[in-house]
Motif scaffolding. Structure first.
Motif, PDB file in Angstrom:
ATOM      1  N   THR A 148       2.140  -8.488  -0.269  1.00 19.32           N
ATOM      2  CA  THR A 148       1.688  -7.224  -0.849  1.00 19.32           C
ATOM      3  C   THR A 148       2.015  -6.094   0.115  1.00 19.32           C
ATOM      4  O   THR A 148       1.728  -6.183   1.308  1.00 19.32           O
ATOM      5  CB  THR A 148       0.171  -7.260  -1.109  1.00 19.32           C
ATOM      6  OG1 THR A 148      -0.110  -8.342  -2.005  1.00 19.32           O
ATOM      7  CG2 THR A 148      -0.317  -5.963  -1.725  1.00 19.32           C
ATOM      8  N   LEU A 192       1.549  -1.966   0.739  1.00 18.60           N
ATOM      9  CA  LEU A 192       0.767  -0.789   0.372  1.00 18.60           C
ATOM     10  C   LEU A 192       1.300   0.413   1.141  1.00 18.60           C
ATOM     11  O   LEU A 192       1.313   0.418   2.368  1.00 18.60           O
ATOM     12  CB  LEU A 192      -0.711  -1.007   0.690  1.00 18.60           C
ATOM     13  CG  LEU A 192      -1.679   0.114   0.348  1.00 18.60           C
ATOM     14  CD1 LEU A 192      -1.706   0.356  -1.154  1.00 18.60           C
ATOM     15  CD2 LEU A 192      -3.067  -0.204   0.848  1.00 18.60           C
ATOM     16  N   THR A 239       0.826   4.386   1.870  1.00 21.78           N
ATOM     17  CA  THR A 239      -0.156   5.468   1.790  1.00 21.78           C
ATOM     18  C   THR A 239       0.263   6.589   2.729  1.00 21.78           C
ATOM     19  O   THR A 239       1.082   6.403   3.616  1.00 21.78           O
ATOM     20  CB  THR A 239      -1.567   4.987   2.210  1.00 21.78           C
ATOM     21  OG1 THR A 239      -1.503   4.479   3.541  1.00 21.78           O
ATOM     22  CG2 THR A 239      -2.105   3.943   1.259  1.00 21.78           C
ATOM     23  N   GLU A 244      -0.883   6.468  -2.974  1.00 22.35           N
ATOM     24  CA  GLU A 244      -1.268   5.073  -2.772  1.00 22.35           C
ATOM     25  C   GLU A 244      -0.425   4.239  -3.723  1.00 22.35           C
ATOM     26  O   GLU A 244      -0.672   4.205  -4.923  1.00 22.35           O
ATOM     27  CB  GLU A 244      -2.758   4.868  -3.021  1.00 22.35           C
ATOM     28  CG  GLU A 244      -3.209   3.496  -2.574  1.00 22.35           C
ATOM     29  CD  GLU A 244      -4.716   3.360  -2.526  1.00 22.35           C
ATOM     30  OE1 GLU A 244      -5.215   2.382  -3.089  1.00 22.35           O
ATOM     31  OE2 GLU A 244      -5.366   4.240  -1.934  1.00 22.35           O
ATOM     32  N   GLU A 298       1.292   0.446  -4.440  1.00 29.60           N
ATOM     33  CA  GLU A 298       1.202  -0.972  -4.106  1.00 29.60           C
ATOM     34  C   GLU A 298       2.289  -1.738  -4.841  1.00 29.60           C
ATOM     35  O   GLU A 298       2.595  -1.444  -5.992  1.00 29.60           O
ATOM     36  CB  GLU A 298      -0.176  -1.522  -4.486  1.00 29.60           C
ATOM     37  CG  GLU A 298      -0.404  -2.927  -4.020  1.00 29.60           C
ATOM     38  CD  GLU A 298      -1.827  -3.394  -4.253  1.00 29.60           C
ATOM     39  OE1 GLU A 298      -1.991  -4.572  -4.603  1.00 29.60           O
ATOM     40  OE2 GLU A 298      -2.756  -2.584  -4.088  1.00 29.60           O
ATOM     41  N   LYS A 306       4.894  -5.715  -4.568  1.00 30.98           N
ATOM     42  CA  LYS A 306       5.116  -7.052  -3.989  1.00 30.98           C
ATOM     43  C   LYS A 306       6.562  -7.179  -3.550  1.00 30.98           C
ATOM     44  O   LYS A 306       7.468  -6.634  -4.178  1.00 30.98           O
ATOM     45  CB  LYS A 306       4.829  -8.135  -5.031  1.00 30.98           C
ATOM     46  CG  LYS A 306       3.387  -8.258  -5.432  1.00 30.98           C
ATOM     47  CD  LYS A 306       2.712  -9.238  -4.545  1.00 30.98           C
ATOM     48  CE  LYS A 306       1.324  -9.533  -5.090  1.00 30.98           C
ATOM     49  NZ  LYS A 306       0.587 -10.377  -4.194  1.00 30.98           N
ATOM     50  N   ASN A 361       1.345  -0.827   5.034  1.00 35.60           N
ATOM     51  CA  ASN A 361       0.550  -2.017   5.338  1.00 35.60           C
ATOM     52  C   ASN A 361       1.090  -3.150   4.478  1.00 35.60           C
ATOM     53  O   ASN A 361       1.283  -2.960   3.272  1.00 35.60           O
ATOM     54  CB  ASN A 361      -0.933  -1.802   5.015  1.00 35.60           C
ATOM     55  CG  ASN A 361      -1.598  -0.876   5.996  1.00 35.60           C
ATOM     56  OD1 ASN A 361      -1.563  -1.112   7.183  1.00 35.60           O
ATOM     57  ND2 ASN A 361      -2.179   0.198   5.499  1.00 35.60           N
ATOM     58  N   CYS A 371      -0.665 -10.243   8.397  1.00 32.92           N
ATOM     59  CA  CYS A 371      -0.575  -8.821   8.052  1.00 32.92           C
ATOM     60  C   CYS A 371       0.168  -8.048   9.138  1.00 32.92           C
ATOM     61  O   CYS A 371       0.345  -8.534  10.251  1.00 32.92           O
ATOM     62  CB  CYS A 371      -1.961  -8.224   7.828  1.00 32.92           C
ATOM     63  SG  CYS A 371      -3.079  -8.413   9.228  1.00 32.92           S
ATOM     64  N   GLU A 422       1.587  -3.620  10.031  1.00 29.06           N
ATOM     65  CA  GLU A 422       1.651  -2.226   9.602  1.00 29.06           C
ATOM     66  C   GLU A 422       2.712  -1.480  10.398  1.00 29.06           C
ATOM     67  O   GLU A 422       3.072  -1.868  11.507  1.00 29.06           O
ATOM     68  CB  GLU A 422       0.299  -1.532   9.714  1.00 29.06           C
ATOM     69  CG  GLU A 422      -0.208  -1.339  11.110  1.00 29.06           C
ATOM     70  CD  GLU A 422      -1.561  -0.648  11.144  1.00 29.06           C
ATOM     71  OE1 GLU A 422      -2.323  -0.720  10.170  1.00 29.06           O
ATOM     72  OE2 GLU A 422      -1.843  -0.019  12.172  1.00 29.06           O
TER      73      GLU A 422
END
Length: 147
Positions: free
Chosen positions: A57, A59, A61, A73, A75, A77, A97, A124, A126
């Motif tokens: 995923t 994201l 922003t 925002e 989102e 895949k 992210n 994860c 960023e």
């Protein structure tokens, strides 16, 4: 004879001027093609071994400022190659992210007395991406074990 030489010189100068004018028009057309190129962001997710992370995923922003609230925002895949691509209208700088929830299923025991244990972990990462007008901007993110 003088008149003929003057006439030839005028025709020669007119021809050179016309060719210079045509070259100028062709050069202007090439500049317009660059402005029509799309503004694209491409985010690639990798694990610590450098392998692509599919279905992560992503994201996107913005960072809020004092005078303006954050209103972006997005989102999405990543594909099977670990790449998420999106086209934008305007250039911008966005925070990225990315994460993926990993699950592991263990079956213990002998049928019909079995226990199924499902464990979840996540990776994860960023970064920031500068999306430049009329270019494909790329950013790679390495996903580490989340704390």
């Amino acid at each position: 004879m003088k008149r003929m030489a003057v006439k030839i010189a005028k025709n020669w100068l007119a021809s050179i001027f016309a060719m210079a004018l045509l070259i100028g028009f062709v050069a202007c057309e090439n500049d317009d093609d660059e402005d029509d190129a799309p503004t694209i962001a491409e985010i690639r997710t990798l694990n610590t071994d450098g392998e692509a992370v599919a279905d992560a995923t992503v994201l996107l922003t913005c960072e809020s400022s004092v005078n303006r609230p954050c209103d972006i925002e997005i989102e999405g895949k990543t594909n099977q190659n670990g790449i998420y691509t999106r086209e934008f209208e305007l250039p911008k700088v966005l925070k990225v992210n990315a994460y993926k929830v990993l699950s592991d299923t263990q079956v213990t025991g002998v049928f019909p007395d079995t226990n199924v244990t499902v464990t979840y972990d996540s990776i994860c990462g960023e970064a920031y991406i500068s999306i430049i007008a009329n270019e494909k901007s790329r950013q790679s993110i390495v996903l580490y074990e989340c704390n």
